[in-house]
Each structure stands twice: as C-alpha cells, then as structure tokens.
Write a protein that holds these residues in place. Structure first.
Motif, PDB file in Angstrom:
ATOM      1  N   HIS A  11       0.856  -1.186   0.000  1.00 31.96           N
ATOM      2  CA  HIS A  11       0.000   0.000   0.000  1.00 31.96           C
ATOM      3  C   HIS A  11       0.893   1.236   0.000  1.00 31.96           C
ATOM      4  O   HIS A  11       1.662   1.473   0.935  1.00 31.96           O
ATOM      5  CB  HIS A  11      -0.915   0.005   1.225  1.00 31.96           C
ATOM      6  N   LEU A  12       0.763   2.024  -1.069  1.00 35.60           N
ATOM      7  CA  LEU A  12       1.644   3.165  -1.295  1.00 35.60           C
ATOM      8  C   LEU A  12       0.813   4.439  -1.365  1.00 35.60           C
ATOM      9  O   LEU A  12      -0.252   4.458  -1.991  1.00 35.60           O
ATOM     10  CB  LEU A  12       2.409   2.958  -2.607  1.00 35.60           C
ATOM     11  N   CYS A  13       1.309   5.504  -0.727  1.00 37.87           N
ATOM     12  CA  CYS A  13       0.585   6.777  -0.714  1.00 37.87           C
ATOM     13  C   CYS A  13       1.578   7.913  -0.922  1.00 37.87           C
ATOM     14  O   CYS A  13       2.676   7.901  -0.368  1.00 37.87           O
ATOM     15  CB  CYS A  13      -0.144   6.942   0.626  1.00 37.87           C
ATOM     16  N   ASN A  14       1.175   8.906  -1.744  1.00 37.68           N
ATOM     17  CA  ASN A  14       2.068  10.042  -1.988  1.00 37.68           C
ATOM     18  C   ASN A  14       1.886  11.155  -0.969  1.00 37.68           C
ATOM     19  O   ASN A  14       2.383  12.268  -1.155  1.00 37.68           O
ATOM     20  CB  ASN A  14       1.893  10.584  -3.409  1.00 37.68           C
ATOM     21  N   CYS A  15       1.179  10.853   0.115  1.00 38.40           N
ATOM     22  CA  CYS A  15       1.013  11.777   1.251  1.00 38.40           C
ATOM     23  C   CYS A  15       0.485  13.135   0.787  1.00 38.40           C
ATOM     24  O   CYS A  15       1.157  14.169   0.873  1.00 38.40           O
ATOM     25  CB  CYS A  15       2.324  11.934   2.012  1.00 38.40           C
ATOM     26  N   ASN A  16      -0.736  13.081   0.277  1.00 37.22           N
ATOM     27  CA  ASN A  16      -1.432  14.292  -0.161  1.00 37.22           C
ATOM     28  C   ASN A  16      -0.668  15.014  -1.274  1.00 37.22           C
ATOM     29  O   ASN A  16      -0.615  16.244  -1.335  1.00 37.22           O
ATOM     30  CB  ASN A  16      -1.664  15.238   1.020  1.00 37.22           C
ATOM     31  N   GLY A  17      -0.036  14.213  -2.150  1.00 36.43           N
ATOM     32  CA  GLY A  17       0.650  14.775  -3.301  1.00 36.43           C
ATOM     33  C   GLY A  17       1.984  15.403  -3.015  1.00 36.43           C
ATOM     34  O   GLY A  17       2.530  16.114  -3.876  1.00 36.43           O
ATOM     35  N   THR A  20       6.732  12.462  -5.221  1.00 34.70           N
ATOM     36  CA  THR A  20       6.648  12.034  -6.616  1.00 34.70           C
ATOM     37  C   THR A  20       6.878  10.529  -6.684  1.00 34.70           C
ATOM     38  O   THR A  20       7.972  10.049  -6.350  1.00 34.70           O
ATOM     39  CB  THR A  20       7.699  12.754  -7.471  1.00 34.70           C
ATOM     40  N   LEU A  21       5.848   9.792  -7.075  1.00 34.41           N
ATOM     41  CA  LEU A  21       5.939   8.339  -7.158  1.00 34.41           C
ATOM     42  C   LEU A  21       5.590   7.895  -8.576  1.00 34.41           C
ATOM     43  O   LEU A  21       4.600   8.362  -9.147  1.00 34.41           O
ATOM     44  CB  LEU A  21       4.989   7.677  -6.151  1.00 34.41           C
ATOM     45  N   ASP A  22       6.385   7.004  -9.135  1.00 34.09           N
ATOM     46  CA  ASP A  22       6.171   6.495 -10.483  1.00 34.09           C
ATOM     47  C   ASP A  22       5.811   5.020 -10.371  1.00 34.09           C
ATOM     48  O   ASP A  22       6.677   4.169 -10.140  1.00 34.09           O
ATOM     49  CB  ASP A  22       7.445   6.677 -11.314  1.00 34.09           C
ATOM     50  N   ALA A  23       4.532   4.717 -10.535  1.00 29.59           N
ATOM     51  CA  ALA A  23       4.049   3.349 -10.364  1.00 29.59           C
ATOM     52  C   ALA A  23       4.706   2.391 -11.345  1.00 29.59           C
ATOM     53  O   ALA A  23       5.060   1.259 -10.984  1.00 29.59           O
ATOM     54  CB  ALA A  23       2.529   3.308 -10.512  1.00 29.59           C
ATOM     55  N   SER A  90      12.759   9.747   4.609  1.00 29.08           N
ATOM     56  CA  SER A  90      14.040   9.222   4.150  1.00 29.08           C
ATOM     57  C   SER A  90      14.223   9.297   2.640  1.00 29.08           C
ATOM     58  O   SER A  90      15.319   9.050   2.144  1.00 29.08           O
ATOM     59  CB  SER A  90      14.203   7.768   4.605  1.00 29.08           C
ATOM     60  N   ALA A  91      13.170   9.647   1.888  1.00 28.84           N
ATOM     61  CA  ALA A  91      13.296   9.639   0.425  1.00 28.84           C
ATOM     62  C   ALA A  91      12.442  10.710  -0.244  1.00 28.84           C
ATOM     63  O   ALA A  91      12.948  11.660  -0.836  1.00 28.84           O
ATOM     64  CB  ALA A  91      12.920   8.254  -0.117  1.00 28.84           C
ATOM     65  N   GLY A  92      11.130  10.573  -0.148  1.00 33.45           N
ATOM     66  CA  GLY A  92      10.227  11.402  -0.947  1.00 33.45           C
ATOM     67  C   GLY A  92      10.223  12.869  -0.610  1.00 33.45           C
ATOM     68  O   GLY A  92       9.934  13.710  -1.473  1.00 33.45           O
ATOM     69  N   ALA A  98      12.039  14.139  -6.495  1.00 31.37           N
ATOM     70  CA  ALA A  98      11.595  13.718  -7.827  1.00 31.37           C
ATOM     71  C   ALA A  98      12.493  12.634  -8.405  1.00 31.37           C
ATOM     72  O   ALA A  98      12.074  11.886  -9.295  1.00 31.37           O
ATOM     73  CB  ALA A  98      11.564  14.928  -8.766  1.00 31.37           C
ATOM     74  N   SER A  99      13.724  12.529  -7.884  1.00 32.48           N
ATOM     75  CA  SER A  99      14.670  11.519  -8.375  1.00 32.48           C
ATOM     76  C   SER A  99      14.828  10.349  -7.403  1.00 32.48           C
ATOM     77  O   SER A  99      15.709   9.511  -7.585  1.00 32.48           O
ATOM     78  CB  SER A  99      16.047  12.159  -8.597  1.00 32.48           C
ATOM     79  N   ALA A 100      13.980  10.319  -6.381  1.00 35.53           N
ATOM     80  CA  ALA A 100      14.170   9.343  -5.307  1.00 35.53           C
ATOM     81  C   ALA A 100      13.395   8.052  -5.506  1.00 35.53           C
ATOM     82  O   ALA A 100      13.392   7.207  -4.614  1.00 35.53           O
ATOM     83  CB  ALA A 100      13.774   9.975  -3.972  1.00 35.53           C
TER      84      ALA A 100
END
Length: 699
Positions: A11-17, A20-23, A90-92, A98-100
């Motif tokens: 379960h992945l969430c971009n935390c209210n946008g 940056t996540l690329d499915a 730690s990343a997003g 955007a590169s993480a």
C-alpha cells in the motif's frame, strides 16, 4: 525478491501529493505481479479502501500512521502480518524527491524481505527489590512514593544528613558508603561499609541518644555528626542493650542482593559509558529522577532481549599458553561485558547491549554479530542495491545508522533538505555493528559509498575504532584503483550537521559488475570474497597492498639466524596460520589465515618473529610457504633423528660449562638418542678396571 513482493500486499501513498511516485518504475523494479495503486490520502478518505484490501501479508509505506493502519487491519481480520516502511522523510521529502523513486523501490524491497531468523534470548527476572542510594532527603522522598509499589531499601550516603527519618519503619534504611556494585537487572550485588556509629537498621528511634548528647551531635536523622561529637559516649550508655551505637563499627562491611538500583548521588557507581540494565543514575537532577522512577515502575517481572553475539573460542586470538595476543574486544566494550578467561574471553550476555563493536574490531571473526547476522544483512543490502539499479538509480550510497541516527534523518526530512536521492539509509540496532567485511562486501555488491552515522550518543571509542577500520578498507579500495573516498564516518549531533555532510558526499568509483556471492557469517570468508571480486574488476590490479598497522591481514618474518626451529609458534597460533611439516623440519606459513594477533612473536623464545601488515592477493597467500628450515641432527651412534642442528648446537653451547657435563663423554651423550644414551652410560659404569699387577680381579 520478486516472489516475496508478489505475495506481499503493498500500500503506497504520496502523502497528499507531497511525493513524486512512479508506479510503472516501481512495478518494474519490484517485479510485481500486478499493478501498484498510488493513493493520495490513504490514512484519511481512502482508509476504507485500505481496509477492504488489507489481506494476507501487508506492507504499508507509511510509519506516521502505523498505529491507525494496524488497528484497521486488525478490525478487518484478514491480515496475516503487517509491516511499515518510511519512504517519506528518508526519500520522498528530499529536495531531490523527484529523483528518489529508485531509493523508494529499494526501501520497499528490503521491507518486504522475510523476518530474520530468531536468535537465542537472554532472560532477566526482577521481583521489584529496589535499592535507593543517595542523600537522605532525596532518597527518603522517593522511597515514600515507591514503597507501596516496590520492595524499597534506602542506603543514605553522606555524614550528618540532618533529615528526619520516617516515623513508620515501612522499609529498611541503612547508611554508609558503597564499596562495590555488580550485576544487572534482577541480579545486583551491592556491598557497602557502615560509616556512622549508629546502625539505622538496629536503631529503635527511641530518642534516648538525642536527649543525652551534650553537643547536640545527634538529630532526628539518628546519625552522629562526628565533627561535633566529643566522645563522651553517653549515647552508648543510653542505647544500652539495644546496641545500635558502636563507635568501633565504622568500616563494617555489609552486602545485599537487589533487583533494581536508583542512584541519586552526584557521581555514578559504574564508570563505563553504558551501565547495566536495572541501574539508573539521574544524580541530583529532580527531573531526571522523575524520569528514572517512571522507568523503574515498569521494571518488575520477566524480561528478555536477544543474545547479540556468537563466540567461537577455537579461533579467538586473545591468548595462548598465557602469551598475550588480541585484546581489542575487551578494550572497546562500553558495558564491561567482556573479560579475559585464560586463553579465551568470556562475554556476559546480561551486560551486552548489542552495540556489536567487539565484532567489528575482532580480527578473526571469533565474535560474530547476530541481530541481524552478516548473512541476513547481506541479503538485505544486495536486495536494496539490485532494486535500486533496476529502477534506474546510480552511484548508490549506503548509510548505516541506529535509532539515534534515524531521529536525525527524520528531522532532516521534515525540516530540511532530506537525504540525497542516492543515499539509502539502512537501520541497525547500533551504529558500530558493521565492520570491514560488511563494508567491502557492500562495495563489491555495487555501492559507490558506504558511510556510518555517529550521533555522539554512542561510546566515544566506537567512532574512533570505526575510522581505523575504515582506513584499512579504504587502503584496499584505493590500491585496486577504485578512486574514492568510499568509506566514511559521519559525525553529526544534529540534523543540520547531517545535512551538511550527506550533501557534500561525492560518488566514488564503483565496481563495474556487482557481485553475486552470498555473504557468510564467517567474517574473513566474506571479506576475502569481496576482495577477490574487487580484484577481478579492479581498474588497477595489484598483487600486494600495504595496510595500516593493526590491520587484520599481514605476514610474519622469521630471522633464520636466531630461529632454532623449536616450533613453539606452531602450537601457539590460534588460526593455524603457522604450521610445521611432518616430513622434515620446516616452519611454514599460510598468510591468508594470519590475523596479526602477535601471539607467535610473544611466544618465540628467540624473539625471531616480526609482524608486517599487508594484503597479499596472489595464490601464494592461501598456500603454505616455508619461512625456515633446518638440517637434521642425527644420533652419533645410531643415526636416529634428534632435532635440528641449530637446536642441538645451542643446547651443547649452553651446557658446555655446566658441572653435570664436566666428565669425559658427558656432552657426547647429549648427541645421542635416549636409547643410545642409556647404553653408553651403562657401558661406562660397568667397564672392568685393571687391578695392580695387570690382572683382572675375580668376582
């Protein structure tokens, strides 16, 4: 990796946008069996959707709302297990967020791995027997508050306290000076010396002594102010048969067993950086005292922790035949859990806090870390690096950290620039738990940099030891042409310092082809596998690398002029690096086994052995090579081999002037074997002698 991720419900969430996540990239890197939905408000309006799909083994990429997701999964009743991974701080949320995505994929892949294998447990039993040590005012105050919950005993320190003792004798009260304290949670042994003539445990508090003292040297604390006392001894007479007052009692030793210790004195009773569990030293700070008491209230019952280490005595290079060798584990331990025990060591698991520094500095691998083992940590790191590469990541930097370091990383992610996209955090129980085998293996697995975060919460000797070990690893990488630096210790006490140092890290030259070997729990095997892989792809192949003094690799040199081939070093070497030859007098050496402990040099009676740190990268290092050999001295009567010519020659030289060998032929017998020596002695003793006149006397 793919099978594990296919089975786990992610379960992945971009935390209210805000991330940056690329499915598509994540699905490909994680080799997922189906599409990976990206939620926007999973903990809010999409919580019902989470409940509907929270079945099987669940992985949620959010740690902030772990409790909420856990409760919802429990209510749904379909979840077999649930895990959480932090991809936000730690990343997003990095300025390179955007590169993480490659790092996010790596973190998810590691979180999806099976749990580490269980390790033996260490058990503590606490019945709530609490000793409070310190000045009367503070000690008695806390005793009054805790006596209904714990079995309290008070040991008042200092002379002439002036504080009135409680009217009700609800718990034992002593006075004196602590002489020794040993043990751990549930098993403390405390010894103290009575310093005041009045024994508070015997005193009935009848006040007779107070009334008769002409100097008013006794108050309601029932202790004598010896500076005011004029030795009238009227108090002794007033006490009478009770016998609570004895001016000859000073220095009397007492001891008791306790489960817990609260030390309110200014200086702690334990000198080590990390005192045993069950001992609290808040000192005179009332706020710290309140925090300690809160912890003590929950320290009753049975507790357990992992046994963090494994010990192989057979390869321990501490000592042999009382000749000193390696003491690095004893010297570095911050809990005094390791002590010498003849030729080996003893590690007390109840005192060990799991820092792993002893395993890091151990040259032979006799001490190994278990939480997790190097093999399990290797699976984790190799999975992260492979997934990172599959997602398009470049120049990965492994950042080892512990709980204190994790707090800085999270703060930096929330308030600052976050970690660079290429810096992959790897959580450890303690920052000192990895060493040269792990770092070199990570480099061989494709890491560009390997860094360890020291926050200052650790014992000061740990950071220094890690830097020395890193210098050894860096020497190897640089000598093979891998331009660096590859290994670095980050010293950061706050998020700002951590941000400065991580963003200043420059990618170092990585290996062209990442290794595929499995890391093992044998420290030297893993290190050599890594070195061999780095050598196979080295920009500058070499055959020999000079290393700093104290490195766990090296050779020995034997002075052939002084060596007598006594072979004492063969029996002393704990690693089997020095061997003899059953066929002929030879001293041979297998360099790859040498840990540079120095026992051989300390054992050698002729001081013929010297050590030299280096790393030999040819097959010669793994094969026995002759360091010295000698001609055989044979019995002068029967030609039976006796030893080396040099050994026999030295013996003859030393004994030539001894009175026992002054008679004719005595020294020659030393050149004979045992059988021939007896025959020669018998012949000398029974040889007939001529009587006067030349006749032989009759029997």
């Amino acid at each position: 990796m793919s099978a594990q991720n296919a089975q786990r419900n992610i379960h992945l969430c971009n935390c209210n946008g805000t991330m940056t996540l690329d499915a598509a990239v994540l699905e490909r890197a994680l080799e997922l069996a189906g599409p990976l939905p990206i939620h926007t408000q999973l903990c809010q309006k999409e919580l019902a959707a989470f409940a509907d799909h929270a079945g099987g083994d669940v992985l949620v990429a959010c740690t902030q709302e772990a409790r909420l997701f856990g409760d919802v999964a429990d209510d749904a009743g379909k979840t077999q297990s649930i895990r959480f991974v932090n991809i936000r701080e730690s990343a997003g949320w990095s300025r390179e967020g955007a590169s993480a995505v490659p790092k996010i994929a790596a973190l998810i892949a590691a979180a999806a791995l099976p749990d580490p294998q269980p390790v033996p447990r260490v058990t503590f039993h606490s019945g709530g027997q609490l000793l409070i040590i310190g000045p009367a005012a503070a000690a008695l105050s806390w005793a009054e508050r805790l006596r209904t919950h714990l079995a309290v005993t008070v040991l008042i320190t200092g002379r002439g306290s002036g504080n009135e003792l409680p009217q009700e004798r609800a718990y034992p009260v002593f006075s004196g000076n602590v002489e020794s304290i040993r043990g751990w949670l549930g098993a403390f042994d405390i010894a103290w010396a009575q310093e005041n003539p009045i024994d508070l445990d015997v005193c009935t508090r009848c006040n007779a002594c107070i009334k008769v003292c002409p100097e008013n040297a006794i108050d309601w604390s029932y202790q004598i102010d010896l500076d005011r006392c004029k030795d009238h001894r009227l108090c002794v007479e007033a006490c009478g048969a009770i016998g609570a007052i004895d001016f000859n009692r000073t220095g009397k030793a007492r001891s008791e067993h306790f489960d817990l210790v609260l030390d309110l004195d200014e200086l702690p009773r334990f000198a080590m950086h990390q005192p045993p569990q069950g001992y609290w030293h808040p000192g005179p700070d009332t706020g710290a005292q309140a925090d300690a008491v809160a912890d003590i209230a929950g320290a009753v019952g049975e507790f357990e922790k992992p046994k963090f280490f494994e010990y192989k005595a057979s390869i321990c290079a501490h000592s042999r035949s009382q000749q000193p060798g390696c003491n690095q584990c004893i010297d570095i331990c911050s809990t005094a859990a390791i002590r010498a025990d003849g030729d080996h060591i003893v590690v007390e698991p109840h005192l060990c806090m799991g820092c792993g520094a002893c395993t890091t500095v151990c040259p032979s691998g006799a001490l190994g870390y278990t939480v997790p083992s190097v093999a399990e940590l290797g699976t984790r790191i190799r999975t992260m690096l492979a997934t990172y590469r599959a997602a398009g990541g470049r120049d990965p930097c492994i950042l080892f950290h512990d709980a204190a370091g994790n707090a800085l990383i999270n703060t930096m992610g929330r308030r600052g620039p976050g970690l660079p996209a290429r810096v992959i955090p790897v959580a450890l129980h303690h920052m000192a738990a990895t060493g040269i085998d792990v770092w070199l293996a990570a480099l061989a697995s494709g890491a560009s940099n390997v860094v360890v975060l020291a926050t200052g919460a650790e014992a000061p000797q740990y950071a220094d030891a890690l830097e020395r070990q890193m210098a050894i690893a860096e020497s190897i990488a640089q000598a093979l042409g891998y331009q660096g630096p590859h290994f670095r210790l980050l010293r950061a006490k706050d998020a700002s310092a951590l941000a400065t140092q991580t963003w200043a890290l420059e990618p170092a030259l990585a290996v062209r082809a990442p290794s595929a070997f499995h890391w093992t729990t044998d420290k030297r095997t893993t290190a050599f596998l890594a070195i061999e892989h780095l050598l196979a792809h080295a920009p500058v192949p070499t055959t020999e690398i000079a290393l700093p003094k104290g490195a766990p690799f090296g050779t020995i040199a034997v002075n052939r002029d002084t060596c007598t081939m006594c072979l004492a070093c063969v029996g002393a070497c704990p690693e089997g690096a020095i061997i003899d030859n059953a066929e002929t007098p030879q001293l041979r050496f297998i360099e790859s086994k040498c840990v540079q402990c120095g026992i051989c040099a300390n054992t050698c009676p002729e001081d013929a052995i010297t050590l030299a740190s280096r790393l030999l990268l040819t097959l010669v290092a793994k094969q026995p090579r002759v360091l010295n050999e000698a001609a055989i001295f044979k019995c002068i009567r029967c030609d039976k081999p006796l030893g080396t010519e040099k050994l026999i020659g030295n013996m003859l030289t030393r004994l030539a002037g001894h009175s026992m060998f002054s008679e004719p032929g005595a020294l020659d017998r030393l050149k004979m074997c045992a059988d021939c020596r007896v025959i020669d002695m018998m012949k000398s003793n029974l040889q007939p002698t001529s009587a006067p006149g030349g006749s032989v006397p009759s029997r």
